[in-house]
Design a protein around this motif. Sequence first.
Motif, PDB file in Angstrom:
ATOM      1  N   GLY A 124       6.764  69.451  85.444  1.00  0.00           N
ATOM      2  CA  GLY A 124       5.861  70.256  84.654  1.00  0.00           C
ATOM      3  C   GLY A 124       6.609  71.123  83.656  1.00  0.00           C
ATOM      4  O   GLY A 124       7.846  71.253  83.711  1.00  0.00           O
ATOM      5  N   ILE A 125       5.870  71.736  82.752  1.00  0.00           N
ATOM      6  CA  ILE A 125       6.496  72.543  81.697  1.00  0.00           C
ATOM      7  C   ILE A 125       7.266  73.716  82.291  1.00  0.00           C
ATOM      8  O   ILE A 125       8.339  74.080  81.812  1.00  0.00           O
ATOM      9  N   MET A 126       6.742  74.312  83.355  1.00  0.00           N
ATOM     10  CA  MET A 126       7.361  75.481  83.947  1.00  0.00           C
ATOM     11  C   MET A 126       8.317  75.143  85.081  1.00  0.00           C
ATOM     12  O   MET A 126       8.878  76.036  85.696  1.00  0.00           O
ATOM     13  N   GLN A 127       8.509  73.863  85.365  1.00  0.00           N
ATOM     14  CA  GLN A 127       9.412  73.464  86.432  1.00  0.00           C
ATOM     15  C   GLN A 127      10.812  73.184  85.874  1.00  0.00           C
ATOM     16  O   GLN A 127      10.951  72.664  84.776  1.00  0.00           O
ATOM     17  N   PHE A 128      11.807  73.533  86.665  1.00  0.00           N
ATOM     18  CA  PHE A 128      13.197  73.249  86.289  1.00  0.00           C
ATOM     19  C   PHE A 128      13.897  72.601  87.467  1.00  0.00           C
ATOM     20  O   PHE A 128      13.747  73.038  88.614  1.00  0.00           O
TER      21      PHE A 128
ATOM     22  N   ASN B 208      16.693  62.144  77.489  1.00  0.00           N
ATOM     23  CA  ASN B 208      16.881  63.506  76.999  1.00  0.00           C
ATOM     24  C   ASN B 208      18.240  63.700  76.336  1.00  0.00           C
ATOM     25  O   ASN B 208      18.350  64.440  75.357  1.00  0.00           O
TER      26      ASN B 208
END
Length: 341
Positions: A98-102, A216
């Motif tokens: 997700g966008i907020m996951q690292f 990436n």
Amino acid sequence: MLFGIGMAVLLVVGFVVGAIGSRMFGGETGQPFVPQPEIHLPPQPIFPKTLRYSALGLEVGSGDAAHAEPERTESTGAESSSMEADHADEEAHGEPLGIMQFAVTNTLMSAWLVSLVMLMFFIGAARKPKVVPSRLQALVEIIFEGVLSFSVSILGPTMARRTFPIVATIFFFVLFNAWLAIFLIPIYQAIGYGVGGDHGFEIKAHLLRPAGTDLNLPLALALISFVFVEYWGFRTHSFGYLKKFFAFGDILRGRPSGIINVFVGLLELISEMVRIVSFTFRLFGNMTAGEILVVMITFLVPFVATQFVFGLELLVGLVQSVIFAGLTLIFLSVAVSHEEH
């Protein structure tokens, strides 16, 4: 002669115990020497632990992995084991973060390892330079002189020295990523996380995976190259650099021929943006295809046959690093020498 005979014997043995030979000589029950590999195109999270367990299909309920293993080992019966194996295979590929996951992925770990090896290699060569260089110092000097001469042939001596740090970093980073993956591929394939099954421990996520096979990394290098070229274009021509893409001068002066200039400028703008896509997928496609080829040849005909693919991949890694750095230099030369016609 003994070496040649040994290689020939290993080649025959590799064919017999590989997937093809096992099926030919072992019938339906023939099991290859190397287990069938699983190809995971998306990078797999390694840290934190919760995301890794989730990607491996081990997370149960609230995500406490301590409860996951007993639930997997309690079930018995061929049908239940098959369903669990299929579920694990499906989950092992994971979902995009997700966008907020690292998460620290296996490709990111590989990129860090490559960066560390590069620092050790070049710092070790330049730490105590000598008038009569050592072998390592001489090797690094030869490589640097080769890359610098290549840059000078395209940009000229002054501009080549100004832009050399970025161009050389791109070249060596792509090269080391490709070559280190080839030299360490047995380690890359042997260390990882997985689950126990009927056939023993099965790796579902490798600790290290070549960084070039992660979309990436090529995209990041492509963006660095793009921004680098545009920066020097603006630095050399200031805002006049935009005339290359927005040629409205003749239109504003009432000249009908200005329509052609506008159209050509639009094509220039599109081609400038397409460079990001072409850079990204050229490197990603070649590195990913090479990795899959090495893994599949090891499965089909292990031992000697794989060495030929290793040699090919060493050449491909060198070619890709030269192409990436060379195209960056060419686009940079076009940007800094642009003149309005």
